[in-house]
Design a protein around this motif. Structure first.
Motif, short mmCIF file in Angstrom:
data_model
loop_
_atom_site.label_atom_id
_atom_site.label_comp_id
_atom_site.label_asym_id
_atom_site.label_seq_id
_atom_site.Cartn_x
_atom_site.Cartn_y
_atom_site.Cartn_z
N TYR A 273 -4.02 -34.12 36.82
CA TYR A 273 -3.49 -34.65 35.60
C TYR A 273 -4.17 -33.84 34.50
CZ TYR A 273 -1.77 -37.98 32.18
OH TYR A 273 -0.84 -38.61 31.07
N GLY A 274 -5.54 -33.39 34.52
CA GLY A 274 -6.08 -32.67 33.54
C GLY A 274 -5.49 -31.15 33.58
N ILE A 275 -5.37 -30.71 34.64
CA ILE A 275 -4.94 -29.22 34.79
C ILE A 275 -3.64 -29.15 34.34
CG2 ILE A 275 -4.23 -27.50 36.49
CD1 ILE A 275 -6.74 -28.26 38.29
N ILE A 276 -2.74 -30.04 34.62
CA ILE A 276 -1.35 -29.99 34.11
C ILE A 276 -1.27 -30.37 32.58
CG2 ILE A 276 0.98 -31.43 34.03
CD1 ILE A 276 0.49 -31.97 37.07
N SER A 277 -2.21 -31.13 31.95
CA SER A 277 -2.22 -31.50 30.71
C SER A 277 -2.69 -29.97 29.95
CB SER A 277 -3.17 -32.39 30.36
OG SER A 277 -2.79 -33.69 30.94
N ILE A 278 -3.56 -29.29 30.76
CA ILE A 278 -4.12 -28.00 29.93
C ILE A 278 -2.80 -27.11 30.03
CG2 ILE A 278 -5.80 -26.18 30.16
CD1 ILE A 278 -7.88 -28.04 31.03
N SER A 279 -2.48 -26.78 31.17
CA SER A 279 -1.31 -25.77 31.13
C SER A 279 -0.01 -26.35 30.66
CB SER A 279 -1.21 -25.69 32.80
OG SER A 279 -0.64 -26.43 33.43
N LYS A 280 0.14 -27.26 30.72
CA LYS A 280 1.83 -28.07 30.13
C LYS A 280 2.88 -27.43 31.09
CE LYS A 280 0.13 -27.83 25.23
NZ LYS A 280 0.52 -27.04 24.01
#
Length: 321
Positions: A273-280
């Motif tokens: 979830y954190g990685i997806i939020s950073i990369s969008k």
């Protein structure tokens, strides 16, 4: 024609002050005095209050998802904390604790659905919103102008509508549903707990909900930009603490108890979830491979834990002397 109508108006000071549209006659608009925009509107480039007709983008939904997860994770933590053993252990220590976990999930899910249904447009899971342009959009109360340095023109409004207030509404529904459902459930099923511990997870919620509310009120804008990094840091720290507290050193230690696998996969979901939020996920061909890094912290810990065991370090140090 609209620009000509704006140019004849006196200057509208302040970063977020605007003029409301009183009437529209063909292509000519009539504007009110400079002041605060109504709820659901924000100023455009010409200082005119325009209705928010956009939809939250992917990052906005991820932010709302993060704010929605906070009370659920805290519910689960305190339910397990007070379910018998006072230590940092996650689901599921008993059948009563499992039912409380599921009830907390039901409460937060129902609160999220009700909040979306009551948001504009009412009755739909979609919401209309204003686009977040910069950090100051979250703190319009700090930008009220004082033209003569004596009188303050109050132009405070929700420029990030509804990302700021929708979180408060969600927390209110979470609290109401918890007070309606949890006490009856706990009274019936938590017979294995002591009388003093039976309702402590509910008492804990009565403390952390006000804290979350203040956190959103004061730091909502900061959280909006920092939440992906907060997720990554906290998930890494809590995973390391759990693995060390549970004395997990090898892969077989994880397979012995299903609870440990649940904890591990939960942290992996948070990492993702954190990685997806950073990369969008703007560029799928570049961003999706980053998800392969999700298991890396746990694997690194398991491969190096045996070399950092305190007893082994002390024994080798003693042998060296």
């Amino acid at each position: 024609m609209f620009r000509a109508a704006v140019d004849i108006q006196p200057a509208c000071l302040g970063l977020y002050c605007g003029r409301t549209v009183l009437s529209v006659n063909g292509s000519v608009e009539t504007y009110g005095d400079c002041g605060v925009c109504p709820r659901g509107q924000r100023t455009d480039d010409h200082k005119i209050c325009r209705e928010c007709l956009g939809s939250p983008d992917r990052y906005d939904w991820l932010y709302l998802g993060f704010m929605a997860m906070l009370p659920l994770v805290l519910h689960w933590f305190f339910i397990e904390w007070y379910s018998g053993k006072k230590r940092f252990v996650y689901p599921f220590s008993s059948s009563s604790a499992l039912l409380q976990h599921l009830t907390a999930l039901l409460e937060c899910s129902a609160a999220a659905v009700v909040t979306l249904l009551l948001s504009d447009p009412v009755g739909s899971l979609h919401i209309r919103s204003c686009r977040v342009k910069k950090l100051s959009d979250w703190y319009t109360m700090l930008y009220n102008p004082s033209p003569d340095y004596i009188t303050t023109v109050h132009c405070t409004h929700e420029a990030v509508y509804p990302l700021y207030t929708i979180v408060f509404i969600y927390y209110a529904f979470c609290l109401v549903l918890m007070m309606l459902l949890r006490p009856l459930l706990v009274k019936k099923i938590a017979c294995g707990l002591g009388r003093s511990d039976r309702f402590k997870s509910i008492y804990a919620a009565l403390y952390f909900f006000p804290i979350l509310t203040v956190l959103q009120a004061v730091g909502g804008g900061l959280l909006y930009y920092a939440f992906p990094y907060i997720i990554l840091v906290l998930s890494l720290v809590t995973l390391a603490v759990y693995l060390s507290a549970s004395e997990v050193e090898f892969f077989k230690d994880l397979l012995v108890r299903k609870k440990r696998l649940v904890v591990l996969f939960s942290h992996w979901l948070l990492h993702a979830y954190g990685i997806i939020s950073i990369s969008k996920l703007d560029k799928l061909e570049q961003d999706l491979p980053l998800l392969a890094l999700v298991p890396a912290p746990a694997l690194f810990y398991l491969m190096t834990a045996k070399y950092t065991e305190p007893s082994r370090i002390l024994s080798e140090g003693g042998n060296g002397h």
